[in-house]
Design a protein around this motif. Structure first.
Motif, PDB file in Angstrom:
ATOM      1  N   SER A  15       0.838  -1.205   0.000  1.00  0.00           N
ATOM      2  CA  SER A  15       0.000   0.000   0.000  1.00  0.00           C
ATOM      3  C   SER A  15       0.872   1.253   0.000  1.00  0.00           C
ATOM      4  CB  SER A  15      -0.941  -0.003   1.203  1.00  0.00           C
ATOM      5  OG  SER A  15      -0.212   0.022   2.420  1.00  0.00           O
ATOM      6  N   CYS A  66      -6.103   1.250  -3.004  1.00  0.00           N
ATOM      7  CA  CYS A  66      -7.237   0.944  -2.131  1.00  0.00           C
ATOM      8  C   CYS A  66      -7.286  -0.543  -1.795  1.00  0.00           C
ATOM      9  CB  CYS A  66      -8.544   1.373  -2.800  1.00  0.00           C
ATOM     10  SG  CYS A  66      -8.745   3.162  -2.973  1.00  0.00           S
ATOM     11  N   GLU A  67      -7.006  -1.373  -2.787  1.00  0.00           N
ATOM     12  CA  GLU A  67      -7.019  -2.824  -2.567  1.00  0.00           C
ATOM     13  C   GLU A  67      -6.029  -3.229  -1.475  1.00  0.00           C
ATOM     14  OE1 GLU A  67      -5.679  -6.921  -4.891  1.00  0.00           O
ATOM     15  OE2 GLU A  67      -5.551  -4.976  -5.891  1.00  0.00           O
ATOM     16  N   LEU A  95      -7.017  -1.892   2.014  1.00  0.00           N
ATOM     17  CA  LEU A  95      -8.137  -2.634   2.591  1.00  0.00           C
ATOM     18  C   LEU A  95      -7.682  -3.986   3.131  1.00  0.00           C
ATOM     19  CD1 LEU A  95     -10.999  -1.829   0.057  1.00  0.00           C
ATOM     20  CD2 LEU A  95     -10.982  -1.268   2.495  1.00  0.00           C
ATOM     21  N   TRP A  96      -6.813  -4.655   2.374  1.00  0.00           N
ATOM     22  CA  TRP A  96      -6.317  -5.948   2.855  1.00  0.00           C
ATOM     23  C   TRP A  96      -5.489  -5.776   4.119  1.00  0.00           C
ATOM     24  CZ3 TRP A  96      -8.733 -10.001   1.977  1.00  0.00           C
ATOM     25  CH2 TRP A  96      -9.239 -10.346   0.725  1.00  0.00           C
ATOM     26  N   GLU A 116      -7.861  -5.274   6.901  1.00  0.00           N
ATOM     27  CA  GLU A 116      -8.588  -6.520   7.138  1.00  0.00           C
ATOM     28  C   GLU A 116      -7.756  -7.468   7.984  1.00  0.00           C
ATOM     29  OE1 GLU A 116     -10.302 -10.537   6.262  1.00  0.00           O
ATOM     30  OE2 GLU A 116      -8.260  -9.791   6.024  1.00  0.00           O
ATOM     31  N   ILE A 144     -15.160  -5.127   5.672  1.00  0.00           N
ATOM     32  CA  ILE A 144     -13.858  -4.812   5.074  1.00  0.00           C
ATOM     33  C   ILE A 144     -13.423  -5.915   4.120  1.00  0.00           C
ATOM     34  CG2 ILE A 144     -11.417  -4.364   5.561  1.00  0.00           C
ATOM     35  CD1 ILE A 144     -12.198  -3.201   8.219  1.00  0.00           C
ATOM     36  N   THR A 145     -13.670  -7.175   4.501  1.00  0.00           N
ATOM     37  CA  THR A 145     -13.274  -8.295   3.647  1.00  0.00           C
ATOM     38  C   THR A 145     -14.008  -8.262   2.320  1.00  0.00           C
ATOM     39  OG1 THR A 145     -12.871  -9.642   5.620  1.00  0.00           O
ATOM     40  CG2 THR A 145     -13.049 -10.797   3.532  1.00  0.00           C
ATOM     41  N   TRP A 159     -15.270  -5.638   0.804  1.00  0.00           N
ATOM     42  CA  TRP A 159     -14.746  -4.529   0.019  1.00  0.00           C
ATOM     43  C   TRP A 159     -13.383  -4.880  -0.581  1.00  0.00           C
ATOM     44  CZ3 TRP A 159     -16.993  -0.551  -2.102  1.00  0.00           C
ATOM     45  CH2 TRP A 159     -18.160  -0.031  -1.546  1.00  0.00           C
ATOM     46  N   ALA A 160     -12.519  -5.505   0.213  1.00  0.00           N
ATOM     47  CA  ALA A 160     -11.190  -5.879  -0.276  1.00  0.00           C
ATOM     48  C   ALA A 160     -11.285  -6.878  -1.410  1.00  0.00           C
ATOM     49  CB  ALA A 160     -10.356  -6.451   0.876  1.00  0.00           C
TER      50      ALA A 160
END
Length: 516
Positions: free
Chosen positions: A233, A270-271, A274-275, A278, A292-293, A295-296
């Motif tokens: 990220s 963003c991916e 988010l991970w 998560e 969150i999961t 969305w990821a």
């Protein structure tokens, strides 16, 4: 490594059984909701979970007799398996047959075994396939009739660990006393509940077990992924910052292609973020945060789909050889839509299903369609690139041709690396059926994210915004068809604009010379 032959055959059987009867799991909290035992040889067996666990950094002194103050022990730095509200319920007709005054009328054995000790369970060392001891095997004094055959590891006293829970009198239920088993050696641990009494057939188990590593509840082979996603990220953030500066610096020269590349960078950033969150939440609470999961997972599927579509339409010459894709537009969108659905399903099963460090069977059936669709994308991309390069060579557009060749070479390298990695992944899974190498398993998914990021970096370098006019024209109208135009391809930005502009200026100079 896990030895071959009779030593490993027995545990391999248990492993296959565990894959079939895997319990319902939420994060590192393994929940059992009236699950049944499955017959295996001369036993009834239930697989309670399997995870890679690191050794505790802080080791407690052995508890004194009668000490049960488990809940007050600090968790920081501890690795353990904790049993909570474990209840066994046997059929009423079985309970009614028992003597009410008898203290123990049925025993459930709880076995915790590290994969390296797999030869210590069962009668394989006595040339027997039995799991529970019977009178013939008991003659040698190697086991006790009616109990699981278990040998202690001389190098690790007390392991494999065995706990017992007894039914009393005519009681239909047996409740396991809440207790915690501390892990002081790093390894892949399996948990089994075993019944050696055939009369206990039909017994159900409910409750839960909590598995924890020294740093939190994140399973062992997932733990490095949290750090990896955090670093990725930051890498996307750095790339996005550099790209944004170029974007602002040449904002008057920006075209739609640059917006597409920006979208891919934003999706990747963003991916990964988010991970990371998560995994961080998972590690703290022991449960996967559903919101969150989801969305990821969705961002991962969207990023993969958009990236492949962009590569495909650019390979077909959109914006360079033709203004539209013609009849191919619907085909590209259809392939992208199917790929998104297949990828979303695979990601959901992987991240919302069983978190044991042993992959489920369902995943195998979902990987196949994704692999086939990836192959379709690759074949279509390189087939289109071949045609585009041929046309550019015939028209002697040498600058554009050189740009496409660089792009083709980069894609070819990525594809070759991917094929090699697939081969390694197959070898890894085949040579490690019971996840002994769980500490290295995280590099399998990490490679694909890193490979996609490096390709994006190359594209950003190749197509960075520069001092060029915002007008963007394809080379010829010969390949145009009446259809719905795409909004942009996301690849080949500034350089192609520069090339078109230079060729236009040369044509204008030659025209002026003729007039003079």
């Amino acid at each position: 490594m896990f030895s071959a032959g009779r030593r490993g055959t027995y545990f391999w059987i248990l492993f296959l059984l565990s894959a079939i009867s895997a319990s319902r799991v939420r994060a590192a909290i393994h929940e059992y909701n009236n699950e049944g035992f499955i017959p295996r040889f001369n036993s009834l067996l239930f697989h309670g979970g399997s995870e890679g666990l690191y050794a505790s950094r802080i080791v407690d002194q052995p508890p004194t007799s009668g000490q049960k103050d488990e809940k007050n022990k600090p968790l920081t730095g501890k690795s353990f398996i904790r049993f909570e509200s474990i209840t066994f319920r046997r059929p009423k007709e079985v309970a009614d047959k028992q003597n009410e005054m008898q203290q123990s009328t049925g025993v459930v054995e709880v076995i915790i075994i590290e994969v390296k000790d797999s030869d210590k369970i069962g009668g394989a060392y006595m040339n027997s396939s039995a799991i529970c001891c019977h009178p013939y095997l008991a003659k040698g004094g190697n086991c006790k009739v009616g109990e699981v055959i278990l040998r202690e590891n001389p190098n690790n006293p007390g392991w494999p660990r065995k706990l017992q829970v007894s039914f009393e009198g005519k009681s239909e239920e047996a409740v396991m006393i809440p207790q915690t088993v501390e892990i002081n050696e790093t390894g892949m641990y399996y948990l089994y509940f075993v019944l050696c009494d055939p009369e206990l057939k039909g017994t159900l188990i409910s409750g839960r077990t909590v598995w924890r590593n020294p740093e939190g509840y994140l399973p062992g082979r997932m733990e490095p992924l949290m750090t990896f996603c955090g670093l990725m990220s930051l890498a996307y953030l750095t790339l996005g910052s550099v790209w944004f500066l170029r974007f602002v610096q040449h904002w008057k020269d920006i075209i739609k292609l640059h917006y597409e590349i920006t979208a891919v960078i934003a999706l990747g950033m963003c991916e990964m973020a988010l991970w990371y969150f998560e995994y961080a939440n998972f590690n703290t609470t022991g449960r996967r945060p559903l919101g969150i999961t989801l969305w990821a997972v969705s961002f991962t599927a969207i990023r993969k789909t958009v990236s492949r579509i962009l590569l495909l339409v650019v390979s077909m010459g959109y914006g360079v050889m033709r203004a539209t894709l013609g009849s191919a537009t619907s085909q590209v969108m259809l392939l992208g839509g199917v790929y998104f659905v297949a990828t979303e399903a695979l990601e959901l099963v992987e991240h919302l299903g069983n978190i044991d460090d042993v992959a489920g069977k369902v995943r195998v059936f979902l990987v196949l369609p994704v692999a086939i669709l990836d192959a379709c994308f690759i074949l279509w991309i390189f087939s289109s690139l071949s045609k585009t390069l041929e046309k550019l060579q015939i028209r002697r557009s040498m600058a554009k041709l050189e740009l496409y060749r660089k792009f083709t070479n980069a894609l070819a390298v990525c594809v070759l690396l991917s094929i090699a990695w697939i081969g390694y992944e197959l070898y890894f899974n085949a040579s490690d059926p019971i996840s002994e190498m769980w500490r290295r398993a995280w590099i399998i998914p990490a490679f694909w994210s890193l490979n996609a990021f490096l390709l994006l970096v190359f594209i950003c370098i190749l197509l960075a915004p520069s001092h060029n006019p915002t007008r963007y024209a394809h080379e010829t109208r010969d390949d145009e068809e009446e259809s719905i135009p795409l909004s942009g391809s996301g690849v080949f930005a500034g350089e192609l604009v520069s090339i078109v502009d230079k060729e236009r200026k040369v044509a204008e100079v030659l025209e002026e010379d003729k007039r003079e």
